[in-house]
Write a protein that holds these residues in place. Structure first.
Motif, PDB file in Angstrom:
ATOM      1  N   SER A 335       0.810  -0.989   0.102  1.00 22.03           N
ATOM      2  CA  SER A 335       0.050   0.037   0.119  1.00 22.03           C
ATOM      3  C   SER A 335       0.833   1.235  -0.111  1.00 22.03           C
ATOM      4  O   SER A 335       1.922   1.171   0.824  1.00 22.03           O
ATOM      5  N   ILE A 336       0.533   2.199  -0.795  1.00 20.67           N
ATOM      6  CA  ILE A 336       1.407   3.614  -0.778  1.00 20.67           C
ATOM      7  C   ILE A 336       0.270   4.648  -0.712  1.00 20.67           C
ATOM      8  O   ILE A 336      -0.968   4.413  -1.240  1.00 20.67           O
ATOM      9  N   SER A 337       0.371   5.521   0.179  1.00 19.66           N
ATOM     10  CA  SER A 337      -0.320   6.567   0.558  1.00 19.66           C
ATOM     11  C   SER A 337       0.635   8.020   0.635  1.00 19.66           C
ATOM     12  O   SER A 337       1.644   7.948   0.320  1.00 19.66           O
ATOM     13  N   ILE A 338      -0.357   9.004   0.663  1.00 22.69           N
ATOM     14  CA  ILE A 338       0.235  10.491   0.492  1.00 22.69           C
ATOM     15  C   ILE A 338      -0.032  11.122   1.764  1.00 22.69           C
ATOM     16  O   ILE A 338      -1.298  11.297   2.147  1.00 22.69           O
ATOM     17  N   PRO A 339       0.719  11.619   2.549  1.00 13.59           N
ATOM     18  CA  PRO A 339       0.641  12.346   3.724  1.00 13.59           C
ATOM     19  C   PRO A 339      -0.176  13.643   3.601  1.00 13.59           C
ATOM     20  O   PRO A 339       0.170  14.309   2.525  1.00 13.59           O
ATOM     21  N   SER A 340      -0.970  14.039   4.486  1.00 15.22           N
ATOM     22  CA  SER A 340      -1.782  15.212   4.286  1.00 15.22           C
ATOM     23  C   SER A 340      -0.934  16.628   4.376  1.00 15.22           C
ATOM     24  O   SER A 340      -1.235  17.508   3.493  1.00 15.22           O
ATOM     25  N   ASN A 341       0.248  16.347   5.102  1.00 14.34           N
ATOM     26  CA  ASN A 341       1.269  17.392   4.950  1.00 14.34           C
ATOM     27  C   ASN A 341       2.120  17.632   3.954  1.00 14.34           C
ATOM     28  O   ASN A 341       3.113  18.428   3.730  1.00 14.34           O
ATOM     29  N   SER A 342       1.919  16.760   2.941  1.00 13.44           N
ATOM     30  CA  SER A 342       2.974  16.937   1.744  1.00 13.44           C
ATOM     31  C   SER A 342       2.658  18.069   1.027  1.00 13.44           C
ATOM     32  O   SER A 342       1.673  18.653   0.780  1.00 13.44           O
ATOM     33  N   GLU A 343       4.050  18.759   0.627  1.00 16.67           N
ATOM     34  CA  GLU A 343       3.706  20.213  -0.087  1.00 16.67           C
ATOM     35  C   GLU A 343       3.583  19.833  -1.507  1.00 16.67           C
ATOM     36  O   GLU A 343       3.501  20.899  -2.597  1.00 16.67           O
ATOM     37  N   HIS A 344       3.466  18.433  -1.891  1.00 12.12           N
ATOM     38  CA  HIS A 344       3.645  18.139  -3.600  1.00 12.12           C
ATOM     39  C   HIS A 344       2.622  17.205  -3.749  1.00 12.12           C
ATOM     40  O   HIS A 344       2.926  16.070  -4.272  1.00 12.12           O
ATOM     41  N   ILE A 345       1.499  17.277  -3.304  1.00 17.44           N
ATOM     42  CA  ILE A 345       0.314  16.305  -3.651  1.00 17.44           C
ATOM     43  C   ILE A 345      -0.088  15.909  -4.937  1.00 17.44           C
ATOM     44  O   ILE A 345       0.031  14.808  -5.259  1.00 17.44           O
ATOM     45  N   GLU A 346       0.009  16.731  -5.787  1.00 16.31           N
ATOM     46  CA  GLU A 346      -0.239  16.464  -7.220  1.00 16.31           C
ATOM     47  C   GLU A 346       0.798  15.420  -7.952  1.00 16.31           C
ATOM     48  O   GLU A 346       0.633  14.806  -8.555  1.00 16.31           O
ATOM     49  N   GLU A 347       2.167  16.126  -7.392  1.00 17.37           N
ATOM     50  CA  GLU A 347       3.386  15.497  -8.082  1.00 17.37           C
ATOM     51  C   GLU A 347       3.214  14.115  -7.603  1.00 17.37           C
ATOM     52  O   GLU A 347       3.653  12.896  -8.109  1.00 17.37           O
ATOM     53  N   ALA A 348       2.944  13.819  -6.153  1.00 15.70           N
ATOM     54  CA  ALA A 348       2.861  12.534  -5.444  1.00 15.70           C
ATOM     55  C   ALA A 348       1.977  11.479  -6.101  1.00 15.70           C
ATOM     56  O   ALA A 348       2.312  10.492  -6.384  1.00 15.70           O
ATOM     57  N   PHE A 349       0.911  12.187  -6.388  1.00 17.02           N
ATOM     58  CA  PHE A 349      -0.261  11.226  -7.046  1.00 17.02           C
ATOM     59  C   PHE A 349       0.308  11.049  -8.395  1.00 17.02           C
ATOM     60  O   PHE A 349      -0.187   9.705  -8.937  1.00 17.02           O
ATOM     61  N   LEU A 350       0.822  11.822  -9.183  1.00 20.62           N
ATOM     62  CA  LEU A 350       1.118  11.453 -10.360  1.00 20.62           C
ATOM     63  C   LEU A 350       2.274  10.218 -10.490  1.00 20.62           C
ATOM     64  O   LEU A 350       2.203   9.423 -11.298  1.00 20.62           O
ATOM     65  N   PHE A 351       3.090  10.145  -9.295  1.00 17.25           N
ATOM     66  CA  PHE A 351       3.867   8.823  -9.333  1.00 17.25           C
ATOM     67  C   PHE A 351       2.885   7.793  -9.208  1.00 17.25           C
ATOM     68  O   PHE A 351       3.184   6.641  -9.663  1.00 17.25           O
ATOM     69  N   ILE A 352       1.938   7.755  -8.322  1.00 18.73           N
ATOM     70  CA  ILE A 352       0.925   6.702  -8.109  1.00 18.73           C
ATOM     71  C   ILE A 352       0.266   6.295  -9.290  1.00 18.73           C
ATOM     72  O   ILE A 352       0.264   5.230  -9.639  1.00 18.73           O
ATOM     73  N   SER A 353      -0.348   7.372 -10.131  1.00 19.29           N
ATOM     74  CA  SER A 353      -0.788   7.176 -11.331  1.00 19.29           C
ATOM     75  C   SER A 353       0.121   6.330 -12.412  1.00 19.29           C
ATOM     76  O   SER A 353       0.035   5.533 -13.049  1.00 19.29           O
ATOM     77  N   PHE A 354       1.367   6.761 -12.335  1.00 17.81           N
ATOM     78  CA  PHE A 354       2.506   6.072 -12.996  1.00 17.81           C
ATOM     79  C   PHE A 354       2.797   4.632 -12.749  1.00 17.81           C
ATOM     80  O   PHE A 354       2.956   3.943 -13.738  1.00 17.81           O
ATOM     81  N   LEU A 355       2.304   4.089 -11.685  1.00 18.15           N
ATOM     82  CA  LEU A 355       2.319   2.934 -11.414  1.00 18.15           C
ATOM     83  C   LEU A 355       1.506   1.763 -12.204  1.00 18.15           C
ATOM     84  O   LEU A 355       1.657   0.563 -12.329  1.00 18.15           O
ATOM     85  N   PHE A 356       0.373   2.735 -12.971  1.00 19.41           N
ATOM     86  CA  PHE A 356      -0.698   1.706 -13.634  1.00 19.41           C
ATOM     87  C   PHE A 356      -0.275   2.106 -15.084  1.00 19.41           C
ATOM     88  O   PHE A 356      -0.848   1.427 -15.853  1.00 19.41           O
ATOM     89  N   ASP A 357       0.956   2.476 -15.257  1.00 21.20           N
ATOM     90  CA  ASP A 357       1.432   2.658 -16.822  1.00 21.20           C
ATOM     91  C   ASP A 357       2.058   1.300 -17.214  1.00 21.20           C
ATOM     92  O   ASP A 357       2.794   0.355 -16.302  1.00 21.20           O
ATOM     93  N   ILE A 358       1.892   1.149 -18.485  1.00 23.96           N
ATOM     94  CA  ILE A 358       2.640  -0.250 -18.991  1.00 23.96           C
ATOM     95  C   ILE A 358       4.117  -0.420 -18.704  1.00 23.96           C
ATOM     96  O   ILE A 358       4.499  -1.621 -18.436  1.00 23.96           O
ATOM     97  N   GLU A 359       4.900   0.999 -18.911  1.00 20.91           N
ATOM     98  CA  GLU A 359       6.269   0.723 -18.520  1.00 20.91           C
ATOM     99  C   GLU A 359       6.378   0.404 -17.107  1.00 20.91           C
ATOM    100  O   GLU A 359       7.446  -0.259 -16.795  1.00 20.91           O
ATOM    101  N   ALA A 360       5.768   0.963 -16.190  1.00 24.14           N
ATOM    102  CA  ALA A 360       6.003   0.599 -14.766  1.00 24.14           C
ATOM    103  C   ALA A 360       5.669  -0.779 -14.316  1.00 24.14           C
ATOM    104  O   ALA A 360       6.600  -1.537 -13.972  1.00 24.14           O
ATOM    105  N   GLN A 361       4.710  -1.137 -15.173  1.00 21.63           N
ATOM    106  CA  GLN A 361       4.365  -2.830 -14.900  1.00 21.63           C
ATOM    107  C   GLN A 361       5.385  -3.694 -15.346  1.00 21.63           C
ATOM    108  O   GLN A 361       5.458  -4.550 -14.876  1.00 21.63           O
ATOM    109  N   LYS A 362       5.775  -3.281 -16.486  1.00 23.45           N
ATOM    110  CA  LYS A 362       6.976  -4.109 -17.073  1.00 23.45           C
ATOM    111  C   LYS A 362       8.257  -4.331 -16.017  1.00 23.45           C
ATOM    112  O   LYS A 362       8.616  -5.309 -15.795  1.00 23.45           O
ATOM    113  N   LYS A 363       8.607  -2.999 -15.491  1.00 22.58           N
ATOM    114  CA  LYS A 363       9.451  -3.097 -14.423  1.00 22.58           C
ATOM    115  C   LYS A 363       9.300  -4.064 -13.247  1.00 22.58           C
ATOM    116  O   LYS A 363      10.325  -4.561 -12.935  1.00 22.58           O
ATOM    117  N   PHE A 364       8.304  -4.061 -12.919  1.00 17.77           N
ATOM    118  CA  PHE A 364       7.691  -5.039 -11.803  1.00 17.77           C
ATOM    119  C   PHE A 364       8.156  -6.445 -12.207  1.00 17.77           C
ATOM    120  O   PHE A 364       8.583  -7.604 -11.423  1.00 17.77           O
TER     121      PHE A 364
END
Length: 457
Positions: A335-364
């Motif tokens: 499980s991966i989460s974003i703390p509420s006090n993060s100053e870069h919530i949108e960028e942090a979620f962009l990384f989580i979104s990237f985990l669903f990318d074909i290229e990320a899945q290939k790395k796994f």
């Protein structure tokens, strides 16, 4: 490309503007639509050809650099994924620190700025305050996640109280590791991928020879949770029910499964108990003991692959055996989460979104994990990665598609539950009256109901 953005930011304004004007045609050629949004992941309904490459999004203008801090207990496995993410989003850098859950919670409460955390003990202890971001609004708007075809109920298993405080970052199905040379020694034929628990027992018995110091297995008490699911007596990992609200370890069906596993040691004696391990000098770690070459089976997953490179004999893999209802394994999904006090919530979620990318899945897949996104390009990729060359890759692909995904995020008081299950495991290995644990299981279930009520889950 990443170095280019950094150089561009360090030049004077006039030179920077000139460079921007010069590279605009190049950027336009690199991006089909010029959008800053990530390209959607192709779904399994599309052809393999359409998903061979994902579109790498390129910004129209340089973005301010962002550094994300990621904390978790097993960051090392993220290396190749992070490298690919930084290649696709060159203005973002991810710095990682290995820390366990308790440390992270304490420091987040104290105000430490963290952008991404890997949760290792469930979410209920994070609910004491407004510590995590509800990512559901982000998920619902994210084109890549919405277009990805995932395993059944993946995101649902990470929901708590209708909120999405956690998302999956891994899919690690477990399988059986096999010593093929020991099979040859005892004239055993490699079982088929649809083998049963009865076949498992018979094969393990053939390879057990105390005079030679050979054993049919080690650490086989882990199989109890898989068998309970395969026989339809438990819906999920950790002997949990369908919605992960209660343990069913004390029910008659599960108790019968536990006894069957216990008898692997107490009746059939195909594996050493703790006392025998100590007296015979056998490592209590099944993976370490397996390398000595006198153990036929142990339960493995991707984290064992690096150690298996040291084996001086030929080894292979088999899927978990079939039960009376289905063939089941456990997908240990982090499980991966974003703390509420993060100053870069949108960028942090962009990384989580990237985990669903074909290229990320290939790395796994390249590191021995599975893909929780289902796509023809990924189905075929298991055959291509070096780590499975010469191995039973069909067993790996079958395991990737098997039930059942772990649902630790919405299981409350996970530490207490794990403690009870560890006691069960000890009794399975060394013998003991399993019914003595029923009061503890019932006490956990009562507390779980109270905790869920307090959290409005």
């Amino acid at each position: 490309m990443k170095a280019f953005w950094k150089q561009l930011r360090n030049r004077n304004t006039l030179l920077g503007l000139s460079l921007i004007i010069l590279i605009l045609p190049i950027l336009a050629a690199c991006s089909k639509n010029g959008s800053n949004n990530p390209a959607p992941t192709a779904t399994a309904t599309q052809t393999a050809q359409s998903t061979e490459q994902t579109t790498t999004p390129t910004p129209e203008t340089p973005k301010d650099p962002v550094t994300l801090t990621m904390m978790g207990w097993n960051i090392g496995t993220f290396g190749p994924v992070i490298e690919k993410f930084e290649e696709m989003y060159p203005w973002i850098t991810i710095e990682t620190t290995n820390k366990i859950n308790g440390y992270i919670i304490k420091n987040v409460i104290a105000g430490e700025k963290v952008d991404l955390i890997l949760v290792d003990n469930g979410l209920s202890e994070w609910m004491a305050g407004d510590l995590l971001v509800d990512m559901k609004p982000f998920v619902e708007k994210d084109q890549r996640i919405q277009s990805a075809k995932t395993v059944d109920n993946l995101l649902k298993s990470f929901e708590t109280g209708g909120k999405q405080y956690a998302m999956p970052y891994s899919d690690i199905p477990m399988w059986i590791v096999v010593n093929k040379e020991l099979m040859t020694k005892y004239g055993i034929t490699m079982p088929s991928n649809d083998w049963t628990y009865d076949e498992f027992l018979e094969v393990a018995k053939q390879a057990t020879n105390s005079a030679n110091g050979d054993w049919g297995g080690h650490g086989l008490q882990q199989l109890a949770e898989f068998r309970a699911m395969a026989n339809g007596n438990a819906a999920g990992w950790r002997y949990m029910n369908e919605d992960s609200t209660q343990s069913v370890a004390h029910t008659p069906g599960v108790m019968a499964d536990l006894q069957w596993i216990q008898e692997l040691t107490t009746k059939w004696h195909i594996q050493p108990n703790a006392e025998e391990m100590a007296s015979l000098g056998i490592s209590a770690n099944p993976a370490e003991a397996f390398l000595n070459g006198n153990i036929l089976f142990f339960v493995g997953a991707d984290w064992e692959l690096e150690g298996l490179k040291q084996a001086s004999f030929e080894w292979d893999v088999l899927p978990m055996p079939k039960g009376t209802v289905k063939q089941a394994t456990v997908h240990q999904s982090g499980s991966i989460s974003i703390p509420s006090n993060s100053e870069h919530i949108e960028e942090a979620f962009l990384f989580i979104s990237f985990l669903f990318d074909i290229e990320a899945q290939k790395k796994f897949i390249e590191t021995g994990s599975a893909a929780f996104v289902k796509d023809p390009a990924l189905d075929n990729y298991y055959d291509e990665v070096p780590i499975w060359q010469g191995k039973n890759v069909e067993a790996i692909k079958l395991s990737a598609d098997m039930c059942c995904f772990s649902s630790d995020p919405n299981t409350v008081d996970l530490g207490s539950l794990a403690g009870i299950n560890n006691e069960i495991s000890t009794m399975l290995l060394n013998g003991g009256n399993l019914s003595e644990l029923i009061p503890k299981i019932e006490a956990y279930n009562t507390k779980a109901i109270e905790t869920r009520g307090r959290l409005a889950w």
